[in-house]
Design an enzyme around this catalytic site. Sequence first.
Site, short mmCIF file in Angstrom:
data_model
loop_
_atom_site.label_atom_id
_atom_site.label_comp_id
_atom_site.label_asym_id
_atom_site.label_seq_id
_atom_site.Cartn_x
_atom_site.Cartn_y
_atom_site.Cartn_z
N CYS A 16 0.82 -1.21 0.00
CA CYS A 16 0.00 0.00 0.00
C CYS A 16 0.86 1.27 0.00
O CYS A 16 1.71 1.44 0.87
CB CYS A 16 -0.89 -0.02 1.25
SG CYS A 16 -1.78 1.52 1.52
N TRP B 136 -7.57 -6.82 6.00
CA TRP B 136 -6.15 -7.09 6.25
C TRP B 136 -5.99 -8.14 7.34
O TRP B 136 -6.64 -8.08 8.37
CB TRP B 136 -5.43 -5.81 6.65
CG TRP B 136 -5.48 -4.77 5.57
CD1 TRP B 136 -6.24 -3.63 5.55
CD2 TRP B 136 -4.74 -4.77 4.33
NE1 TRP B 136 -6.03 -2.94 4.38
CE2 TRP B 136 -5.11 -3.60 3.62
CE3 TRP B 136 -3.80 -5.64 3.75
CZ2 TRP B 136 -4.58 -3.28 2.36
CZ3 TRP B 136 -3.28 -5.32 2.51
CH2 TRP B 136 -3.66 -4.15 1.83
N VAL C 43 -11.77 -1.08 6.74
CA VAL C 43 -10.55 -1.24 7.54
C VAL C 43 -9.38 -0.89 6.63
O VAL C 43 -9.27 -1.45 5.54
CB VAL C 43 -10.44 -2.71 8.01
CG1 VAL C 43 -9.11 -2.98 8.67
CG2 VAL C 43 -11.60 -3.03 8.94
N VAL D 190 -5.10 0.36 6.05
CA VAL D 190 -3.73 0.60 6.49
C VAL D 190 -3.26 1.88 5.81
O VAL D 190 -3.74 2.19 4.72
CB VAL D 190 -2.80 -0.58 6.10
CG1 VAL D 190 -3.08 -1.79 6.96
CG2 VAL D 190 -2.89 -0.92 4.62
N TYR E 287 -5.31 6.14 -8.87
CA TYR E 287 -6.47 5.34 -8.44
C TYR E 287 -7.73 5.76 -9.18
O TYR E 287 -8.55 4.93 -9.56
CB TYR E 287 -6.69 5.48 -6.92
CG TYR E 287 -5.77 4.60 -6.11
CD1 TYR E 287 -6.16 3.32 -5.73
CD2 TYR E 287 -4.50 5.02 -5.75
CE1 TYR E 287 -5.32 2.50 -4.99
CE2 TYR E 287 -3.64 4.22 -5.03
CZ TYR E 287 -4.06 2.96 -4.65
OH TYR E 287 -3.22 2.14 -3.94
N1 LIG Z 1 -8.76 5.28 2.46
C1 LIG Z 1 -7.79 5.04 3.47
C2 LIG Z 1 -6.44 5.49 2.99
C3 LIG Z 1 -5.44 4.40 2.97
C4 LIG Z 1 -5.88 3.33 2.00
O1 LIG Z 1 -6.65 3.57 1.06
N2 LIG Z 1 -5.38 2.13 2.22
C5 LIG Z 1 -5.82 1.02 1.42
C6 LIG Z 1 -4.69 0.12 0.98
S1 LIG Z 1 -3.66 0.86 -0.23
C7 LIG Z 1 -6.72 0.18 2.28
O2 LIG Z 1 -6.37 -0.27 3.35
N3 LIG Z 1 -7.94 -0.01 1.77
C8 LIG Z 1 -8.91 -0.82 2.40
C9 LIG Z 1 -8.84 -2.21 1.91
O3 LIG Z 1 -8.07 -2.47 0.97
O4 LIG Z 1 -9.55 -3.09 2.43
C10 LIG Z 1 -8.21 5.78 4.70
O5 LIG Z 1 -9.38 6.07 4.75
O6 LIG Z 1 -7.41 6.03 5.60
#
Ligand SMILES: N[C@@H](CCC(=O)N[C@@H](CS)C(=O)NCC(=O)O)C(=O)O
Length: 341
Positions: free
Chosen positions: A50, A83, A116, A118, A181
């Site tokens: 990520c 995750w 959820v 990261v 994205y």
């Molecule tokens: N949208 C995230 C920003 C970080 C993000 O988008 N992380 C992605 C991975 S690159 C993530 O964990 N997305 C949720 C998932 O893949 O389940 C936030 O609200 O803090």
Amino acid sequence: MGAGDDGNREYGQKAFKRSKSHFTDRITADGQDGWPVEAGRYRLVASRACPWASRAVVSRRLLGLEDALSLAVADPIQDDRSWRFTLDPDGRDPVLGIRYLSEAYDRRETDYPGGVSVPAIVDVPSGKLVTNDYQRITLDLATEWTALHREGAPDLYPRALRDEIDTVMAEVYEDVNNGVYRAGFATDQEEYEAACAGVFRRLELLTPRLARQRYLVGDTITEADIRLFTTLVRFDAVYHGHFKCNRWKLAENEVLWAYVRDLYQTPGFGDTVDFDHIKRHYYQVHTGINPTGIVPLGPDLSGWLTPHHRQELGGRPFGDGTPPGPVPVHEQVPQDHRPTR
Ligand SMILES: N[C@@H](CCC(=O)N[C@@H](CS)C(=O)NCC(=O)O)C(=O)O
């Protein structure tokens, strides 16, 4: 729809919109939100796939916070509970004792309806999530965790340059970090073309700037470089193909390719990058845009280690400080997930 970022498209919403971080408590020197900076108290949960989480992993290395803030690396492939710690023995994070990051979210807030994500920082004694505010986490590591920084740690967010750093980061976020994205998850031609054009327009604007100066702002590494790096390092491996940002490859832009190689070869940057996690996550998790889940063999990674000649532009990567020491053995990225000469 598979787990992952494409889940950020809210129902009925046309364009891809990144969800806002819900947990925005800050860990600060004065503990204003109830979470004081304290060595050994918190655990950073990241995925090396990520780009947002990788910012925190790079900052932590550059600042020498490895002993103060431990690191949990999630499996690059989420399941329907998001995750998980399937890379660890018994599928449990050895410090938090949990199998899924969602357990730390649940301990913080029952029935939390959002996703959820990261990076996340978890309070080890209570097992509760403190923050998933990726925009704030790295700034706080740089400015609030100073008492625990290593000797020779760089100032990644120098006060005198903050306005310029903030401006550059905002433009890079909109067009590049998040632009890839928006291009990748676009569901109509117009949306895709606007986002993709924006990515390359911004990269083309950055090119003369980075042809003149070694780093984005000032003559040392700052937070702005970390944020651009974590997108650029993924560019040819995933954004070019998977997200269709394919006007040109990074390796075809002499200036940006040298810039990102320079950072890659700087201790604290490339030693955090896991190309296997990056590729498998994007190509296998986003089944909406890659239904077969096939992970491409390329690109060839050997170019990452070639000379970049950016020293000729001057600059002092760490300012008055020094590079970080070696990566702790238990945190090393496996050799077969990295370029070889
Ligand atoms: N949208 C995230 C920003 C970080 C993000 O988008 N992380 C992605 C991975 S690159 C993530 O964990 N997305 C949720 C998932 O893949 O389940 C936030 O609200 O803090």
